[in-house]
Scaffold this active site. Structure first.
Site, mmCIF file in Angstrom:
data_model
loop_
_atom_site.group_PDB
_atom_site.id
_atom_site.type_symbol
_atom_site.label_atom_id
_atom_site.label_comp_id
_atom_site.label_asym_id
_atom_site.label_seq_id
_atom_site.Cartn_x
_atom_site.Cartn_y
_atom_site.Cartn_z
ATOM 1 N N ARG A 297 -8.670 63.443 56.963
ATOM 2 C CA ARG A 297 -8.335 62.400 57.932
ATOM 3 C C ARG A 297 -9.299 62.386 59.112
ATOM 4 O O ARG A 297 -9.564 61.326 59.684
ATOM 5 C CB ARG A 297 -6.883 62.582 58.384
ATOM 6 C CG ARG A 297 -5.870 62.169 57.297
ATOM 7 C CD ARG A 297 -4.495 62.785 57.553
ATOM 8 N NE ARG A 297 -3.487 62.324 56.599
ATOM 9 C CZ ARG A 297 -3.340 62.785 55.359
ATOM 10 N NH1 ARG A 297 -4.187 63.708 54.882
ATOM 11 N NH2 ARG A 297 -2.377 62.329 54.575
ATOM 12 N N SER B 299 5.650 60.109 49.595
ATOM 13 C CA SER B 299 4.212 60.340 49.434
ATOM 14 C C SER B 299 3.477 60.073 50.737
ATOM 15 O O SER B 299 3.407 58.934 51.199
ATOM 16 C CB SER B 299 3.638 59.440 48.333
ATOM 17 O OG SER B 299 2.220 59.506 48.331
ATOM 18 N N ASP C 3 2.927 71.071 47.853
ATOM 19 C CA ASP C 3 1.714 71.720 47.353
ATOM 20 C C ASP C 3 1.879 73.225 47.207
ATOM 21 O O ASP C 3 1.064 73.878 46.546
ATOM 22 C CB ASP C 3 0.530 71.422 48.276
ATOM 23 C CG ASP C 3 0.052 69.981 48.152
ATOM 24 O OD1 ASP C 3 0.300 69.365 47.093
ATOM 25 O OD2 ASP C 3 -0.551 69.470 49.103
#
Length: 427
Positions: free
Chosen positions: A25, A166, A312
């Site tokens: 980002r 998401s 994750d």
């Protein structure tokens, strides 16, 4: 690759690499901002390098010198048509977020990736972007890469409820919304990591967040900033688990990001009875030092709103659960099936081949502990987190050897992983 086995203790202090989500980002925001952005402690893994190269291909000047990334931002409308197709490598984050970035660009691009990325569905991003006026399509009805995209200067704002939890889809729509004329409303299914929201504010942007509802008014201008990337808790997770399950161990992990949307693994460790201390908290950087020690663990249930906060980390949490007394149940995690691999099946197969007792389910796993692990041959199938999970599991193996095929996948997010492992073995 033959992995280290039968390790009796781990000791030492390390700084894990920069956070992968924030690194991606920082490049995106720095490119879209006006003026110069400097990024410190960025992750130089393959995924982030893919994002960096894509923005260079889109005409952004990015310099990597003396450990600092300097980006000369081109503004929201300053990206240039690339000479060739854009290579996203293995990075789902890159292709999804950049699809949103290019929604307002009036040129056509093709985006492709490696074999693993080419099996990952992009319809979750393409469907809402089409509603905003973007021409975007891929292969099959799930829009698998490669994708062809042509943005529009007349991007429509959107009111959209995400059908899945998401952060990638949310972020793609936020980048598109910054270029649309009017207010876009994005409603999450569950709250996911909020790095895009935090960084948008840091770069001078505006948004409104009310629980799961995000409102972005477009168009907006952003201004270049200094970004210091904290250590990645997803990478630290492997050492947190190693310190808990390898006997006679004590590990100190410095400068780890503890953004509240990412700390699900800390909640799980505490629920399982693990010894974990959080010190040196920096509330501005959202980072801290984490200290773990070998612990007697018990099974737990992992589900619901906790899942997006540790999605994750679930492969390494599965290993943790094999070393806990009793049963651990993971559910509501069907998203694992569309990661770099089907992580439900691949994790179960890998750890079961080493002697674990894991039953895959439609949306998670049932893990019975405590299991004695033995040697096996494990394939990462190109998935970095499977590789690192197996390397930590191997530390417990007293009987036989552990061979890891396609170990180079670990370079996706943690190029110095084995160097850090060596330092802790000899610490």
């Amino acid at each position: 690759m033959k992995l280290k086995t039968n390790i009796r203790h781990l000791h030492g202090s390390i700084r894990v690499p920069g956070d992968k989500s924030i690194s991606h980002r920082s490049i995106i925001f720095g490119s879209l901002a006006e003026g110069e952005t400097k990024v410190y402690d960025i992750l130089r893994g393959e995924d982030v390098l893919s994002t960096m190269q894509v923005f260079r291909d889109l005409g952004v000047e990015i310099e990597d010198k003396d450990g600092v990334i300097t980006i000369q931002g081109v503004g929201m409308a300053g990206l240039k048509a690339p000479q060739n197709a854009l290579n996203m490598g293995n990075s789902g984050t890159s292709i999804r977020l950049i699809s949103g970035v290019l929604a307002g660009a009036d040129f056509e691009v093709e985006m492709f990736g490696d074999d693993s990325l080419s099996k990952r569905p992009m319809d979750r991003v393409t469907l809402p972007l089409k509603k905003m006026g973007v021409s975007i399509s891929g292969q099959t009805e799930r829009d698998l890469p490669p994708l062809r995209l042509k943005g529009t200067k007349n991007l429509r704002p959107i009111h959209y409820e995400l059908p899945i939890a998401s952060a990638q889809v949310k972020s793609a729509l936020m980048f598109a919304a910054l270029q649309a004329k009017g207010a876009s409303v994005i409603i999450e299914k569950e709250c996911t990591r909020n790095h895009t929201e935090d960084m948008l504010k840091q770069f001078g942007g505006h948004l409104s967040v009310d629980g799961k509802k995000i409102i972005v008014q477009g168009p907006q201008k952003l201004t270049g900033q200094k970004v210091v990337v904290p250590g990645d808790i997803s990478s630290a997770a492997f050492w947190l688990v190693a310190g808990l399950i390898v006997p006679n161990s004590r590990l100190v992990l410095q400068n780890v990001g503890i953004n509240e949307t990412r700390t699900g693994i800390i909640d799980v460790i505490r629920a399982m009875g693990g010894k974990l201390e959080i010190t040196e908290i920096d509330p501005v950087a959202k980072s801290a030092t984490l200290i773990v020690e070998s612990s007697d663990l018990k099974g737990t249930e992992i589900c619901g709103a906790l899942i997006p906060r540790l999605i994750d980390e679930l492969p390494i949490i599965a290993l943790l659960a094999t070393q806990a007394q009793g049963v651990t149940v993971i559910k509501d995690a069907e998203e694992l099936k569309v990661k770099e691999t089907d992580r439900i099946q691949v994790v179960a197969d890998a750890l079961n081949s080493m002697g674990a007792d894991i039953t895959p389910t439609a949306d998670g796993m049932i893990i019975k502990g405590k299991s004695a692990l033995h040697g096996a041959r494990v394939n990462t199938f190109g998935d970095h987190r499977i590789g690192m999970m197996t390397a930590i599991a191997a530390l417990l193996v007293a009987d036989g050897e552990v061979e890891l095929d396609r170990a180079e996948a670990i370079n996706t997010s943690y190029p110095s992983f084995f160097d850090d492992l060596e330092s802790l073995i000899h610490g």
